[in-house]
Design a protein around this motif. Structure first.
Motif, PDB file in Angstrom:
ATOM      1  N   GLU A   4      10.354   1.212   5.120  1.00  0.00           N
ATOM      2  CA  GLU A   4       9.743  -0.112   5.364  1.00  0.00           C
ATOM      3  C   GLU A   4       9.824  -1.051   3.788  1.00  0.00           C
ATOM      4  O   GLU A   4      10.005  -2.165   4.004  1.00  0.00           O
ATOM      5  CB  GLU A   4       8.312   0.082   5.504  1.00  0.00           C
ATOM      6  CG  GLU A   4       8.173   0.548   7.065  1.00  0.00           C
ATOM      7  CD  GLU A   4       6.556   0.906   7.413  1.00  0.00           C
ATOM      8  OE1 GLU A   4       6.054   0.754   8.472  1.00  0.00           O
ATOM      9  OE2 GLU A   4       6.145   1.536   6.269  1.00  0.00           O
ATOM     10  N   LEU A   5       9.611  -0.324   2.835  1.00  0.00           N
ATOM     11  CA  LEU A   5       9.614  -0.930   1.412  1.00  0.00           C
ATOM     12  C   LEU A   5      10.979  -1.832   1.114  1.00  0.00           C
ATOM     13  O   LEU A   5      11.203  -2.761   0.901  1.00  0.00           O
ATOM     14  CB  LEU A   5       9.272  -0.320   0.458  1.00  0.00           C
ATOM     15  CG  LEU A   5       8.936  -0.683  -1.051  1.00  0.00           C
ATOM     16  CD1 LEU A   5       8.200  -1.845  -0.774  1.00  0.00           C
ATOM     17  CD2 LEU A   5       8.327   0.599  -1.834  1.00  0.00           C
ATOM     18  N   LEU A  64      14.494   5.228  -4.258  1.00  0.00           N
ATOM     19  CA  LEU A  64      14.576   3.825  -3.667  1.00  0.00           C
ATOM     20  C   LEU A  64      15.479   2.746  -4.494  1.00  0.00           C
ATOM     21  O   LEU A  64      15.959   1.866  -3.963  1.00  0.00           O
ATOM     22  CB  LEU A  64      13.138   3.540  -3.462  1.00  0.00           C
ATOM     23  CG  LEU A  64      12.827   2.062  -2.958  1.00  0.00           C
ATOM     24  CD1 LEU A  64      13.490   2.149  -1.374  1.00  0.00           C
ATOM     25  CD2 LEU A  64      11.525   1.821  -2.752  1.00  0.00           C
ATOM     26  N   VAL A  65      15.242   2.769  -5.589  1.00  0.00           N
ATOM     27  CA  VAL A  65      15.792   1.769  -6.880  1.00  0.00           C
ATOM     28  C   VAL A  65      17.316   1.817  -6.434  1.00  0.00           C
ATOM     29  O   VAL A  65      17.986   1.014  -6.358  1.00  0.00           O
ATOM     30  CB  VAL A  65      15.427   1.886  -7.930  1.00  0.00           C
ATOM     31  CG1 VAL A  65      16.509   1.292  -9.163  1.00  0.00           C
ATOM     32  CG2 VAL A  65      14.024   1.677  -8.313  1.00  0.00           C
ATOM     33  N   THR A  66      18.081   3.259  -6.317  1.00  0.00           N
ATOM     34  CA  THR A  66      19.260   3.398  -6.150  1.00  0.00           C
ATOM     35  C   THR A  66      19.796   2.712  -4.934  1.00  0.00           C
ATOM     36  O   THR A  66      20.922   2.039  -5.159  1.00  0.00           O
ATOM     37  CB  THR A  66      19.615   5.019  -6.165  1.00  0.00           C
ATOM     38  OG1 THR A  66      19.209   5.389  -7.625  1.00  0.00           O
ATOM     39  CG2 THR A  66      21.175   5.374  -6.046  1.00  0.00           C
ATOM     40  N   PRO A  68       0.938  -1.344  -0.020  1.00  0.00           N
ATOM     41  CA  PRO A  68       0.111  -0.094  -0.043  1.00  0.00           C
ATOM     42  C   PRO A  68       0.667   1.314   0.193  1.00  0.00           C
ATOM     43  O   PRO A  68       1.868   1.439   0.446  1.00  0.00           O
ATOM     44  CB  PRO A  68      -0.945  -0.096   1.328  1.00  0.00           C
ATOM     45  CG  PRO A  68       0.000  -1.120   2.153  1.00  0.00           C
ATOM     46  CD  PRO A  68       0.721  -1.976   1.361  1.00  0.00           C
ATOM     47  N   LEU A  69       0.351   2.311  -0.392  1.00  0.00           N
ATOM     48  CA  LEU A  69       0.967   3.670  -0.613  1.00  0.00           C
ATOM     49  C   LEU A  69       1.477   4.196   0.706  1.00  0.00           C
ATOM     50  O   LEU A  69       2.327   5.007   0.938  1.00  0.00           O
ATOM     51  CB  LEU A  69       0.280   4.735  -1.407  1.00  0.00           C
ATOM     52  CG  LEU A  69      -0.052   4.362  -2.892  1.00  0.00           C
ATOM     53  CD1 LEU A  69      -0.843   5.339  -3.550  1.00  0.00           C
ATOM     54  CD2 LEU A  69       1.356   4.241  -3.653  1.00  0.00           C
ATOM     55  N   LEU A  98      11.391  -4.682   3.367  1.00  0.00           N
ATOM     56  CA  LEU A  98      10.554  -5.631   2.750  1.00  0.00           C
ATOM     57  C   LEU A  98      11.194  -6.320   1.617  1.00  0.00           C
ATOM     58  O   LEU A  98      11.202  -7.675   1.314  1.00  0.00           O
ATOM     59  CB  LEU A  98       9.277  -5.183   2.367  1.00  0.00           C
ATOM     60  CG  LEU A  98       8.096  -6.132   1.939  1.00  0.00           C
ATOM     61  CD1 LEU A  98       6.821  -5.479   2.118  1.00  0.00           C
ATOM     62  CD2 LEU A  98       8.243  -6.571   0.381  1.00  0.00           C
ATOM     63  N   ILE A  99      11.943  -5.484   0.588  1.00  0.00           N
ATOM     64  CA  ILE A  99      12.543  -5.937  -0.604  1.00  0.00           C
ATOM     65  C   ILE A  99      13.593  -7.036  -0.311  1.00  0.00           C
ATOM     66  O   ILE A  99      14.101  -7.924  -0.849  1.00  0.00           O
ATOM     67  CB  ILE A  99      12.663  -5.179  -1.574  1.00  0.00           C
ATOM     68  CG1 ILE A  99      11.510  -4.253  -1.912  1.00  0.00           C
ATOM     69  CG2 ILE A  99      13.353  -5.442  -2.739  1.00  0.00           C
ATOM     70  CD1 ILE A  99      10.443  -5.203  -2.517  1.00  0.00           C
ATOM     71  N   GLY A 100      14.584  -6.313   0.583  1.00  0.00           N
ATOM     72  CA  GLY A 100      15.766  -7.038   0.781  1.00  0.00           C
ATOM     73  C   GLY A 100      17.049  -6.142   1.282  1.00  0.00           C
ATOM     74  O   GLY A 100      18.014  -6.894   1.753  1.00  0.00           O
TER      75      GLY A 100
END
Length: 260
Positions: free
Chosen positions: A90-91, A121-123, A83-84, A94-96
């Protein structure tokens, strides 16, 4: 974007093209490690399944629970509702965690994102060196002059119902910000042009068109862009209700790595 595709989730699951397996092979060849991938805006998991052929674990996330309910299961794919309200930290957890992801993929969805926030976030998540992000989409369908003319008319009538964020998709990601170093599969301002061929029935064409967010939005406002008359015209141009045609989706990709 949350909830935008909820109403047409069941239609969406079987109305869209399958991404070619060689796309995923080319992306996998660019990452030295194949431990973890993140498929963002996974929808029903179309891209996640392709990624899973090359990576040990795939975290596939979406803000739409309805889409995830129709996702195709795979032993190496974990579907997660995000969820947004989730914070970036937190994300990330959650991803790693930071510097953990070998490949990030976004199929037909990145134009909906808060791009500065997402790219930051990707970076943090991508493995450095070696991690890759790839985003792609498609915005047109080529069948025949007769069918293409009718589909263009539907798209034109749908324009008032498009969300403004769809602009990047409509221009083929040519103006999409993409602050990553090119890895040879498209770059900022110069997306790689790709074709996706698919055998499609008239029913499949109509279902795909109905799954468009603009067509669904128009329907909610009392405007049926796929009225009985429009579908009949498509049927005549298609060659009959039972004909199966080879169609070509016009796609485009940007891929890159974190600039060091």
């Amino acid at each position: 974007m949350a909830g935008l595709f909820d109403k047409q989730a069941e239609i969406y699951v079987d109305a869209r093209p399958t991404y070619p397996s060689d796309w995923f092979s080319k992306l996998a060849a660019l990452t030295p490690q194949h431990s973890l991938a993140w498929d963002v805006g996974t929808g029903n998991g179309q891209a996640a399944l392709g990624v899973a052929e090359h990576y040990e674990r795939v975290i596939a996330t979406d803000v739409s629970e309805a889409q995830l309910e129709h996702a195709k299961q795979h032993p190496r794919v974990k579907y997660v509702h995000t969820p947004l309200s989730l914070s970036d930290d937190e994300l990330l957890t959650l991803i790693g965690g930071e510097n953990s992801v070998d490949l990030v993929t976004v199929a037909e969805a990145v134009h909906w994102f808060d791009l500065p926030k997402f790219y930051a976030l990707v970076t943090r998540l991508l493995r450095k060196p070696g991690g890759i992000i790839a985003v792609w989409g498609y915005n047109d369908l080529v069948v025949s002059p007769e069918v293409d003319h009718l589909m263009e008319g539907i798209r034109d009538r749908a324009l008032p119902f498009w969300d403004p964020k769809i602009e990047h998709l409509q221009d083929g990601y040519r103006t999409l910000p993409f602050p990553f170093e090119s890895v040879g599969l498209g770059s900022e301002g110069k997306p790689l042009q790709l074709d996706i061929e698919k055998k499609l029935s008239l029913e499949g064409l109509v279902r795909m068109t109905r799954s468009s967010s603009a067509v669904a939005a128009a329907k909610d406002q009392g405007v049926d862009l796929l009225s009985e008359g429009v579908v009949k015209n498509l049927e005549n141009a298609w060659g009959g209700p039972n004909a199966v045609r080879t169609v070509t989706y016009k796609a485009f990709m940007l891929a890159g790595k974190v600039k060091l």
